[in-house]
Scaffold this motif. Structure first.
Motif, PDB file in Angstrom:
ATOM      1  N   PRO C   5     -15.749  -0.053  43.229  1.00  7.22           N
ATOM      2  CA  PRO C   5     -16.774  -1.088  43.035  1.00  7.22           C
ATOM      3  C   PRO C   5     -18.179  -0.528  43.186  1.00  7.22           C
ATOM      4  O   PRO C   5     -18.392   0.436  43.897  1.00  7.22           O
ATOM      5  CB  PRO C   5     -16.479  -2.105  44.137  1.00  7.22           C
ATOM      6  CG  PRO C   5     -15.595  -1.421  45.107  1.00  7.22           C
ATOM      7  CD  PRO C   5     -15.056  -0.179  44.501  1.00  7.22           C
ATOM      8  N   VAL C   6     -19.104  -1.154  42.445  1.00  2.00           N
ATOM      9  CA  VAL C   6     -20.514  -0.824  42.610  1.00  2.00           C
ATOM     10  C   VAL C   6     -21.012  -1.581  43.825  1.00  2.00           C
ATOM     11  O   VAL C   6     -20.737  -2.762  43.991  1.00  2.00           O
ATOM     12  CB  VAL C   6     -21.311  -1.257  41.361  1.00  2.00           C
ATOM     13  CG1 VAL C   6     -22.798  -1.138  41.601  1.00  2.00           C
ATOM     14  CG2 VAL C   6     -20.875  -0.450  40.158  1.00  2.00           C
ATOM     15  N   GLY C 579     -18.585  -6.943  36.558  1.00  2.60           N
ATOM     16  CA  GLY C 579     -17.841  -7.918  37.347  1.00  2.60           C
ATOM     17  C   GLY C 579     -18.099  -9.292  36.780  1.00  2.60           C
ATOM     18  O   GLY C 579     -18.975  -9.476  35.948  1.00  2.60           O
ATOM     19  N   GLY C 580     -17.362 -10.272  37.243  1.00  2.00           N
ATOM     20  CA  GLY C 580     -17.582 -11.633  36.767  1.00  2.00           C
ATOM     21  C   GLY C 580     -18.895 -12.188  37.290  1.00  2.00           C
ATOM     22  O   GLY C 580     -19.540 -11.579  38.142  1.00  2.00           O
ATOM     23  N   SER C 581     -19.293 -13.325  36.752  1.00  5.16           N
ATOM     24  CA  SER C 581     -20.525 -13.956  37.220  1.00  5.16           C
ATOM     25  C   SER C 581     -20.352 -15.465  37.232  1.00  5.16           C
ATOM     26  O   SER C 581     -19.767 -16.038  36.312  1.00  5.16           O
ATOM     27  CB  SER C 581     -21.689 -13.568  36.306  1.00  5.16           C
ATOM     28  OG  SER C 581     -22.834 -14.306  36.646  1.00  5.16           O
ATOM     29  N   TRP C 582     -20.870 -16.096  38.280  1.00  9.33           N
ATOM     30  CA  TRP C 582     -20.805 -17.556  38.372  1.00  9.33           C
ATOM     31  C   TRP C 582     -21.890 -18.239  37.549  1.00  9.33           C
ATOM     32  O   TRP C 582     -21.785 -19.424  37.255  1.00  9.33           O
ATOM     33  CB  TRP C 582     -20.964 -17.989  39.835  1.00  9.33           C
ATOM     34  CG  TRP C 582     -19.757 -17.739  40.673  1.00  9.33           C
ATOM     35  CD1 TRP C 582     -19.577 -16.738  41.579  1.00  9.33           C
ATOM     36  CD2 TRP C 582     -18.552 -18.518  40.692  1.00  9.33           C
ATOM     37  NE1 TRP C 582     -18.337 -16.834  42.159  1.00  9.33           N
ATOM     38  CE2 TRP C 582     -17.692 -17.920  41.639  1.00  9.33           C
ATOM     39  CE3 TRP C 582     -18.132 -19.655  40.015  1.00  9.33           C
ATOM     40  CZ2 TRP C 582     -16.430 -18.413  41.920  1.00  9.33           C
ATOM     41  CZ3 TRP C 582     -16.860 -20.150  40.296  1.00  9.33           C
ATOM     42  CH2 TRP C 582     -16.027 -19.531  41.236  1.00  9.33           C
ATOM     43  N   PHE C 583     -22.952 -17.503  37.220  1.00  7.08           N
ATOM     44  CA  PHE C 583     -24.141 -18.189  36.711  1.00  7.08           C
ATOM     45  C   PHE C 583     -24.030 -18.758  35.311  1.00  7.08           C
ATOM     46  O   PHE C 583     -24.617 -19.800  35.047  1.00  7.08           O
ATOM     47  CB  PHE C 583     -25.374 -17.302  36.881  1.00  7.08           C
ATOM     48  CG  PHE C 583     -25.608 -17.002  38.324  1.00  7.08           C
ATOM     49  CD1 PHE C 583     -25.479 -15.713  38.808  1.00  7.08           C
ATOM     50  CD2 PHE C 583     -25.871 -18.019  39.217  1.00  7.08           C
ATOM     51  CE1 PHE C 583     -25.632 -15.440  40.152  1.00  7.08           C
ATOM     52  CE2 PHE C 583     -26.022 -17.772  40.561  1.00  7.08           C
ATOM     53  CZ  PHE C 583     -25.906 -16.467  41.027  1.00  7.08           C
ATOM     54  N   PRO C 584     -23.291 -18.124  34.406  1.00 13.05           N
ATOM     55  CA  PRO C 584     -23.120 -18.809  33.117  1.00 13.05           C
ATOM     56  C   PRO C 584     -22.523 -20.193  33.284  1.00 13.05           C
ATOM     57  O   PRO C 584     -23.012 -21.159  32.694  1.00 13.05           O
ATOM     58  CB  PRO C 584     -22.184 -17.869  32.356  1.00 13.05           C
ATOM     59  CG  PRO C 584     -22.456 -16.532  32.934  1.00 13.05           C
ATOM     60  CD  PRO C 584     -22.704 -16.775  34.379  1.00 13.05           C
ATOM     61  N   MET C 585     -21.493 -20.291  34.107  1.00 12.61           N
ATOM     62  CA  MET C 585     -20.878 -21.608  34.284  1.00 12.61           C
ATOM     63  C   MET C 585     -21.819 -22.545  35.023  1.00 12.61           C
ATOM     64  O   MET C 585     -21.937 -23.719  34.686  1.00 12.61           O
ATOM     65  CB  MET C 585     -19.566 -21.481  35.058  1.00 12.61           C
ATOM     66  CG  MET C 585     -18.770 -22.779  35.005  1.00 12.61           C
ATOM     67  SD  MET C 585     -17.296 -22.726  35.994  1.00 12.61           S
ATOM     68  CE  MET C 585     -17.952 -22.983  37.592  1.00 12.61           C
ATOM     69  N   PHE C 586     -22.498 -22.037  36.018  1.00 11.98           N
ATOM     70  CA  PHE C 586     -23.406 -22.847  36.816  1.00 11.98           C
ATOM     71  C   PHE C 586     -24.544 -23.399  35.950  1.00 11.98           C
ATOM     72  O   PHE C 586     -24.862 -24.591  35.980  1.00 11.98           O
ATOM     73  CB  PHE C 586     -23.948 -22.007  37.969  1.00 11.98           C
ATOM     74  CG  PHE C 586     -24.914 -22.732  38.859  1.00 11.98           C
ATOM     75  CD1 PHE C 586     -26.252 -22.364  38.900  1.00 11.98           C
ATOM     76  CD2 PHE C 586     -24.493 -23.788  39.646  1.00 11.98           C
ATOM     77  CE1 PHE C 586     -27.150 -23.032  39.727  1.00 11.98           C
ATOM     78  CE2 PHE C 586     -25.384 -24.460  40.459  1.00 11.98           C
ATOM     79  CZ  PHE C 586     -26.708 -24.082  40.499  1.00 11.98           C
ATOM     80  N   ALA C 587     -25.132 -22.510  35.155  1.00  7.27           N
ATOM     81  CA  ALA C 587     -26.227 -22.959  34.281  1.00  7.27           C
ATOM     82  C   ALA C 587     -25.715 -23.991  33.280  1.00  7.27           C
ATOM     83  O   ALA C 587     -26.367 -25.013  33.031  1.00  7.27           O
ATOM     84  CB  ALA C 587     -26.843 -21.768  33.554  1.00  7.27           C
ATOM     85  N   TYR C 690     -17.690  -2.638  38.408  1.00  8.84           N
ATOM     86  CA  TYR C 690     -16.853  -1.623  39.048  1.00  8.84           C
ATOM     87  C   TYR C 690     -16.545  -0.546  38.029  1.00  8.84           C
ATOM     88  O   TYR C 690     -16.660  -0.745  36.829  1.00  8.84           O
ATOM     89  CB  TYR C 690     -15.558  -2.255  39.585  1.00  8.84           C
ATOM     90  CG  TYR C 690     -14.752  -2.987  38.543  1.00  8.84           C
ATOM     91  CD1 TYR C 690     -15.081  -4.288  38.164  1.00  8.84           C
ATOM     92  CD2 TYR C 690     -13.655  -2.382  37.924  1.00  8.84           C
ATOM     93  CE1 TYR C 690     -14.357  -4.953  37.197  1.00  8.84           C
ATOM     94  CE2 TYR C 690     -12.923  -3.054  36.958  1.00  8.84           C
ATOM     95  CZ  TYR C 690     -13.279  -4.338  36.604  1.00  8.84           C
ATOM     96  OH  TYR C 690     -12.560  -4.996  35.649  1.00  8.84           O
ATOM     97  N   TYR C 691     -16.145   0.622  38.570  1.00  6.38           N
ATOM     98  CA  TYR C 691     -15.776   1.738  37.708  1.00  6.38           C
ATOM     99  C   TYR C 691     -14.269   1.898  37.697  1.00  6.38           C
ATOM    100  O   TYR C 691     -13.609   1.736  38.710  1.00  6.38           O
ATOM    101  CB  TYR C 691     -16.414   3.037  38.210  1.00  6.38           C
ATOM    102  CG  TYR C 691     -17.889   3.096  37.949  1.00  6.38           C
ATOM    103  CD1 TYR C 691     -18.807   2.713  38.928  1.00  6.38           C
ATOM    104  CD2 TYR C 691     -18.391   3.529  36.736  1.00  6.38           C
ATOM    105  CE1 TYR C 691     -20.165   2.762  38.690  1.00  6.38           C
ATOM    106  CE2 TYR C 691     -19.745   3.583  36.488  1.00  6.38           C
ATOM    107  CZ  TYR C 691     -20.631   3.192  37.476  1.00  6.38           C
ATOM    108  OH  TYR C 691     -21.966   3.250  37.233  1.00  6.38           O
ATOM    109  N   ILE C 692     -13.737   2.211  36.541  1.00  5.09           N
ATOM    110  CA  ILE C 692     -12.305   2.497  36.425  1.00  5.09           C
ATOM    111  C   ILE C 692     -12.163   3.994  36.205  1.00  5.09           C
ATOM    112  O   ILE C 692     -12.725   4.557  35.266  1.00  5.09           O
ATOM    113  CB  ILE C 692     -11.682   1.752  35.236  1.00  5.09           C
ATOM    114  CG1 ILE C 692     -11.704   0.245  35.499  1.00  5.09           C
ATOM    115  CG2 ILE C 692     -10.245   2.222  35.032  1.00  5.09           C
ATOM    116  CD1 ILE C 692     -11.137  -0.554  34.363  1.00  5.09           C
ATOM    117  N   HIS C 693     -11.441   4.622  37.130  1.00  6.65           N
ATOM    118  CA  HIS C 693     -11.187   6.054  36.972  1.00  6.65           C
ATOM    119  C   HIS C 693      -9.762   6.263  36.531  1.00  6.65           C
ATOM    120  O   HIS C 693      -8.834   5.790  37.172  1.00  6.65           O
ATOM    121  CB  HIS C 693     -11.409   6.771  38.307  1.00  6.65           C
ATOM    122  CG  HIS C 693     -12.811   6.661  38.787  1.00  6.65           C
ATOM    123  ND1 HIS C 693     -13.808   7.492  38.361  1.00  6.65           N
ATOM    124  CD2 HIS C 693     -13.398   5.786  39.638  1.00  6.65           C
ATOM    125  CE1 HIS C 693     -14.944   7.146  38.944  1.00  6.65           C
ATOM    126  NE2 HIS C 693     -14.727   6.115  39.718  1.00  6.65           N
TER     127      HIS C 693
END
Lengths: 201, 142, 702
Positions: C5-6, C579-587, C690-693
């Motif tokens: 994760p970042v 990562g996912g984000s809550w803000f599109p749905m929230f807005a 996040y990074y996938i190695h």
């Protein structure tokens, strides 16, 4: 390397060599052309169709509106200077010019509010006649666009104090600038088609 | 991570799109725009008659188009940027302008337009007829 | 493979955006184009059932003369919602689902240009569709047909909130569509894999691209039209008010300036799907690729020049009629070019009659039929008879179901294996096709006769004396046959094949485009390595390298796209995923709440005007607004005038209505502020993710 770009990254870069947001903003402005085109055509189509007074020539104040046009042009000029400043990394100059853009944008809005109040006292309301409906909706929508722009610029202004605006992230300012200039050129069209043409045709 | 130069769009703009105008250039453009705006307002003042109307409209439209083009090309940097962006904006402008012109032409003009207050009231205005006693105004049934 | 994760800090860390989101939260915060595509498609298919039930209700009513299963009022709501649902809530989002899932895969990208904006579009679509259908719960579903013409749509003639739900719902849906299209325009221009020039794009991507331009340029016009109507209804402006000089025909013009490009928005993506399916199942490249692409662009552009052919009967005059008749006939040309090219693709091909192919072939035949009746309408003189009859209904259902829906179903059968990793059942697919084909043609072909025999549109019943009984009954039988097909598809998709279908593997159809080069379903990061594209139908060329030597364009001079490097750069940090984000749905939720408020404030000024005298009397009597509302509630519940005689029962009801309008305004303001807040938080959100190695051994196998 080109496509292994970080997503949602302010440093996004695409296969055309341009950042995503620049393309997005220009496509949005093309869309906004249609938006204002519909409003302007509503105004022009309904010219002369009002069944009651007041009519444009009864209440337009060209000197006042010319002054507000100058103010908006001035703000556009300052926007260019603001972008130039941030691209050279001169943050304090950026803040000065950005504040100036927002300030003169607000002055423009002030002129609009004054003009609207003056018109309403002259008997022109939204529902008075077609001139009222079309005029207020057209210039009101433009005014809303200006207000959004002022909000955006003030956000950038404050954001610059917490390190959000830098030389590397000048794209943010450029995008805001594109929006602001567009709002200015829409006003150029409105000023000519609504105010000036009224005295000729 | 990415190279530092990737993070610097201003330089990419230099490499790909061409130059950045100087601040002086911007200032000259701005002053020209002010002058043009003043001209646009000034053009209203000379007396209006059948001949000057056509001239005034042409000059006004030309000046506005010029202002529009200058702001888009230079303030919005479109002249120096990739042609793709001009194409995107042009799509909107062409279809928008075409639609506006078509709509104005297909919608009916006002049959009996109201005249502004303070001018003599007339019931019917025929095309080409004057409606004012003291000064010339074109009839609105164009 | 391991996840890194970042690191985030503060508020955004609290929201937990950084790691691969799982479960319900994963779906609510997703920004992955594949998940968003599935969300769009599933939601659209659910609305398809709703719209289909509305259609069956209509057909049940019309099956025999003089039926009164539904009142006229309910019937009006049924056909309005059927049209609005099918256009805005089914065909557009189902196509959007395919855009979302397939376009990044087809251009060799890991996601779209703006993943959170993509999510925002979906949530706006969901909330808009719920808003417009919530009207059913109020008994106030939109009831003025999907075109909403004034004066009927003005407050004077429609005092319920029916039109307000319609207006605001469409505005929200419009924002969703425009945002998504801006996103895809940027994606297709700017995120193509190295070597993927514009003329190597799959036709589906091209058609998506043109469709996006249409959306972006047409939706602003209807936004303004809807806003003007809303202002007329709520703020008593005069845009369409004939009493003050307004012209109802102005609405028609604005609506159809949008409405005509809209129908091309509906048909171009399915045309793209058909252009993908035909080559795969005839084992031949698409005949005349540049012509097909060019025709799509021509259709898109010319789509803006024909709108008033919907208004031939509205009295525009001969010159306007002639001009638009000419442009409309011209637009048939590029469409014809496409059909020729599709047939050319089939010619001498090794045809495999699998389910997707059946639907694609059905598309060609039925869309052509719809095109023929369309050409008949293009003649303004003929249209004078055909307008507002079932002849028109036949035409647009032929192009919309026979064309768009068949094309989309072809897409479902074609891409279901890629999305889910399982094949749909071939036998059930064939059965679904035949039920749909026979049912559809039985339903809509007789309507050509009904229309020419004078049956008007939008009538809730007809008399036996008209002689329309037999054909209408036939149409209804066809409709229920179609329902069987829908049942077959849905049970297969959502139950049988999802659980027990044959495992698909990456390339079950032996296909031609890039999405088939990765596993089914694709990993979250799509491609292990971003592909280096060498030709049109690059995946086919990879499978048949001997063909590549015949290609004039070689790998070394990949023009236009990417930085053209021969090697692939391995980022030391692995593949970065957002990562996912809550803000599109929230807005979206904020704006939807605002929309809800605007709906309820509909008619405000007109309502106020009608009760102004009572308010004035109350003010004179020293009763302020809040007290007046209390008084009104009293009067309404006791059904008797109040003590001071300020309010009768009717005016009390109107006062309460006005109060709900005011509440609506306040809700709208709150919702708007929440929406803007959501946008601010969204703008300030750091990259995260996040990074996938990949493990070393996985690297070695590449």
């Amino acid at each position: 390397m080109s496509s292994e770009v970080l997503l949602d990254n302010p440093h996004e870069m695409g296969c055309t060599g341009m950042p995503h947001r620049k393309i997005l903003m220009w496509a949005f402005l093309a869309s906004d052309c249609m938006f204002f085109g519909s409003l302007i055509s509503t105004y022009l189509v309904y010219r002369g169709h009002s069944t009651t007074h007041p009519l444009p020539e009864d209440i337009f104040d060209i000197p006042l509106t010319s002054t507000s046009s100058f103010v908006l042009l001035l703000s556009s000029w300052l926007m260019v200077l603001a972008l130039s400043a941030v691209q050279k990394g001169k943050l304090w100059e950026f803040r000065l010019w950005t504040l100036g853009v927002a300030f003169f944008g607000s002055i423009f809005l002030g002129f609009q509010v004054y003009e609207f109040t003056h018109f309403i006292h002259g008997g022109l309301t939204l529902k008075q006649n077609l001139f009222g409906s079309t005029f207020f909706v057209l210039t009101g929508t433009h005014g809303c666009h200006v207000a959004i722009g002022v909000l955006w610029l003030m956000s950038l202004f404050f954001y610059s104090f917490i390190g959000g605006v830098t030389k590397e992230r000048s794209l943010d300012v450029e995008i805001a600038g594109l929006y602001w200039h567009f709002v200015d050129i829409v006003w150029i069209v409105i000023f000519t088609a609504v105010y000036l043409l009224e005295y000729i045709i | 991570m990415q190279h530092a130069s990737d993070l610097d769009f201003e330089h990419e703009g230099h490499k790909s799109g061409g130059g950045h105008p100087s601040v002086l250039f911007y200032n000259i453009i701005a002053i020209s725009l002010f002058v043009v705006t003043a001209l646009e307002v000034a053009i209203l003042y000379p007396p209006l008659n059948e001949f000057s109307m056509f001239l005034k409209v042409s000059v006004l439209v030309a000046l506005s188009v010029g202002k529009f083009a200058i702001v888009v090309a230079f303030f919005m940097h479109l002249f120096f940027d990739a042609p793709l962006l001009t194409f995107l904006f042009a799509t909107g402008m062409v279809i928008g302008t075409g639609t506006v012109v078509a709509l104005i032409n297909v919608m009916p003009a006002a049959e009996h337009p109201l005249q502004p207050i303070g001018k003599p009231k007339v019931d019917l205005v025929m095309p080409g007829e004057h409606t004012y006693i003291d000064e010339w105004r074109p009839s609105r049934t164009v | 493979m391991h996840i890194e994760p970042v690191k985030e800090k503060g508020f955004y860390d609290f929201l937990g955006r950084q790691v691969e989101p799982k479960g319900l939260v994963g779906w609510l915060t997703t920004v992955d184009h594949k998940r968003i595509g599935i969300l769009y498609a599933v939601t659209a298919l659910l609305w398809f059932l709703v719209g289909g039930i509305e259609a069956l209700a209509i057909r049940s009513q019309l099956a025999v003369a003089n039926q009164r299963l539904y009142s006229a009022e309910t019937y009006n709501q049924l056909f309005t919602m059927h049209g609005t649902t099918m256009i805005f809530l089914v065909v557009m989002p189902l196509a959007a689902g395919f855009f979302n899932y397939m376009v990044p895969l087809m251009i060799g990208a890991r996601d779209v240009a703006f993943p959170r904006l993509n999510a925002f579009s979906y949530w706006m679509f969901l909330f808009g569709s719920l808003l417009i259908n919530a009207s059913w719960l109020f008994g106030a579903a939109p009831n003025g047909s999907w075109v909403g013409y004034p004066p009927l749509s003005l407050f004077q003639y429609s005092q319920g909130h029916n039109y307000d739900f319609w207006l605001i719902g469409l505005q929200i849906l419009g924002i969703a569509s425009v945002a998504a299209s801006l996103n895809f325009i940027t994606t297709i221009i700017n995120m193509r894999a190295p070597g993927m020039t514009m003329m190597r794009l799959p036709v589906f991507v091209w058609m998506t691209f043109v469709t996006n331009f249409l959306v972006v340029l047409a939706f602003p016009v209807i936004t303004i039209a809807l806003a003007e109507l809303m202002f007329d209804r709520t703020y008593a402006t005069n845009f369409f008010n004939p009493m003050k000089g307004g012209l109802p025909i102005w609405w028609q013009h604005l609506f159809w300036v949008f409405g005509h490009p809209e129908v091309y928005i509906l048909i171009l993506p399915p045309m793209g799907i058909v252009s993908e399916v035909l080559p795969v199942f005839s084992r031949r490249p698409l005949f005349g690729y540049p012509l097909v692409v060019g025709s799509g662009i021509a259709i898109g552009f010319m789509g803006f020049t024909v709108w008033a052919h919907h208004m031939f009967a509205s009295g525009m005059g001969n010159i306007a009629n002639a001009a638009f008749a000419l442009t409309t006939m011209t637009i048939a040309v590029p469409t014809g070019v496409k059909i020729i090219n599709w047939v050319g693709t089939l010619w001498k091909g090794q045809i495999r009659m699998r389910a997707p192919m059946l639907f694609a072939l059905g598309f060609i035949y039925q869309f052509m039929m719809g095109g023929f009746s369309g050409l008949m309408h293009a003649n303004a003189a003929h249209d004078a008879q055909q307008h507002d009859t079932y002849f028109i209904v036949a035409h647009f259902h032929y192009v919309l179901i026979g064309g768009a829906l068949f094309g989309l179903w072809a897409g479902i059968y074609y891409w279901f294996p890629k999305i889910t990793g399982r094949m749909l059942n071939e036998g059930r697919g064939h059965a679904a096709f035949w039920f749909l084909f026979i049912g559809f043609n039985t339903t809509f072909f007789p309507m050509h006769w009904l229309g020419l025999n004078g049956m008007p549109r939008r009538i809730y019943s007809y008399s036996h004396a008209q002689g329309w009984d037999d054909l209408n009954f036939l149409c209804t039988c066809g409709a229920f046959t179609m329902a069987v097909a829908v049942l077959l598809l849905f049970t297969d998709m959502f139950w049988f094949s999802l659980k027990n279908g044959k495992v698909a593997g990456p390339d079950p159809w032996d296909a031609r485009t890039l999405e088939w080069s990765i596993p089914s379903p694709p990993p979250v990061y799509n491609f292990d390595e971003i592909p280096q594209v060498k030709a049109l139908d690059d995946f086919w060329m990879t499978k048949h390298p001997e063909l590549l030597h015949h290609e004039p364009e070689e790998a070394t001079h990949a023009a236009g796209a990417g930085h053209g490097e021969g090697h692939v750069h391995h980022d030391d940090h692995g593949i970065h995923m957002p990562g996912g984000s809550w803000f599109p749905m929230f807005a979206s939720a904020g704006f939807a709440l605002g929309g809800w408020g605007l709906v309820h404030s509909g008619g405000m000024y007109h309502v106020k005007e009608s009760v102004q005298s009572a308010i004035d009397a109350a003010t004179k009597a020293g009763v302020d607004w809040d007290h007046l509302v209390v008084l009104a509630k009293q009067v309404v519940s006791t059904k008797a005038a109040d003590a001071q005689n300020l309010l009768s029962v009717t005016s009390a009801e109107t006062v309460l209505k006005l109060e709900s309008c005011y509440t609506g305004v306040k809700t709208a303001i709150v919702g708007g502020i929440l929406g803007v807040l959501g946008i601010f938080l969204w703008a300030l959100e750091p990259i995260g993710g996040y990074y996938i190695h990949k493990n070393e051994e996985e690297h070695a196998h590449e």
